[in-house]
Enzyme design. Structure first.
Site, short mmCIF file in Angstrom:
data_model
loop_
_atom_site.label_atom_id
_atom_site.label_comp_id
_atom_site.label_asym_id
_atom_site.label_seq_id
_atom_site.Cartn_x
_atom_site.Cartn_y
_atom_site.Cartn_z
N GLN A 1 0.96 -1.30 -0.02
CA GLN A 1 -0.11 -0.02 -0.15
C GLN A 1 1.07 1.24 -0.08
O GLN A 1 0.34 2.48 0.69
CB GLN A 1 -1.14 -0.13 1.04
CG GLN A 1 -2.04 -0.73 1.05
CD GLN A 1 -3.25 -0.46 -0.07
OE1 GLN A 1 -3.04 0.40 -0.57
NE2 GLN A 1 -4.20 -1.42 -0.41
N SER A 2 2.11 1.16 -0.57
CA SER A 2 2.96 2.11 -0.36
C SER A 2 2.65 3.67 -1.06
O SER A 2 2.28 3.71 -2.02
CB SER A 2 4.29 1.86 -1.34
OG SER A 2 5.15 3.14 -1.75
N ASN A 3 2.54 4.60 -0.37
CA ASN A 3 2.37 5.96 -0.86
C ASN A 3 3.00 6.36 -1.97
O ASN A 3 2.86 7.15 -3.03
CB ASN A 3 2.20 7.06 -0.02
CG ASN A 3 1.07 6.85 1.25
OD1 ASN A 3 -0.07 6.47 0.92
ND2 ASN A 3 1.01 7.53 2.26
N CYS B 1 4.69 4.34 -4.22
CA CYS B 1 4.48 4.00 -5.36
C CYS B 1 3.26 4.38 -5.96
O CYS B 1 2.99 4.69 -7.19
CB CYS B 1 4.13 2.38 -5.14
SG CYS B 1 5.73 1.48 -4.73
#
Ligand SMILES: *Cc1c(COP(=O)(O)O)cnc(C)c1O
Length: 214
Positions: free
Chosen positions: A72-74, A76
């Site tokens: 859930q990387s912001n 990325c």
């Protein structure tokens, strides 16, 4: 190396306003800089680094970008949205406990990544940046070159490298223009991959500011 060009991807001069937090002594005022308001879907701090990173990608003739992070990387998600706006293809290596994309759920940033048409690949949760992720990103870049004749630009976790750092050197300049050195005694930052903190710390140091940095 000082980047010569940048692209416009966000709304600068995010507001600074008073922030009410519980259990703060009466003689201390806390304010917050709203870098969550840099732009609608792009919102957040990562876009300031991508301004420089994606510009270098374009300037070096890359049609694809490869980066990595958690599922859930912001960072990325912001990369996928910003690259889409610039017509660059996005490939994401995502650390996950599951091996199957269908098990990660199509919500939050994963939904936005797929709406942007980003290609996503799961990697083990314990994958290390230098020994696992960097070689994998390089292999993917080689494959894109061989199969599609595409040149890919590699971005590290969080976009925090020497190029991305300029995002928060400029962020510091913006804070100066907003009068932080007249109005405040301390700057407090959260840290993930460290690029935001490094840019602000270097800016603070180079401009001889009296602000204490925590
Ligand atoms: C990425 C991120 C941070 C940390 O920024 P770094 O430059 O990676 O240290 C802090 N807060 C939020 C909400 C983030 O997405």
């Amino acid at each position: 190396m000082i980047p010569l060009v940048k692209v416009k991807l966000f709304q600068p001069f995010t507001p600074i306003h008073k922030w009410s937090l519980p259990n703060i002594p009466d003689d201390i005022d806390i304010y917050i800089k709203r870098d969550d308001m840099t732009g609608s879907v792009l919102s957040g701090n990562k876009v300031r680094k991508l301004v420089f990173l994606l510009c270098e990608a374009l300037a070096t003739g890359c049609q694809a970008v490869i980066t990595c992070g958690e599922v859930q990387s912001n960072h990325c998600r912001t990369t996928a949205v910003a690259a889409k706006q610039l017509g660059i293809e996005t490939h994401l290596l995502l650390r996950s406990r599951s091996e199957n994309l269908s098990e990660t759920g199509r919500h939050g940033n994963m939904l936005l990544n797929s709406l942007m048409g980003a290609s996503m690949y799961l990697v083990p949760i314990k994958a290390q940046e230098k020994t696992d992720l960097e070689p994998r990103m390089q292999r993917l870049a080689d494959r894109l070159q061989e199969e599609k004749g595409m040149k890919a630009y590699l971005i590290p976790i969080g976009g925090s490298n020497v190029v991305g750092l300029h995002g928060y050197l400029c962020g510091w300049q913006e804070l100066l223009e907003q009068g932080v050195t007249d109005r405040f005694d301390d700057v407090i930052l959260t840290v993930g991959s460290g690029g935001t903190a490094a840019g602000v710390a270097i800016g603070n140091f180079l401009t001889g500011s009296h602000l204490r940095y925590l």
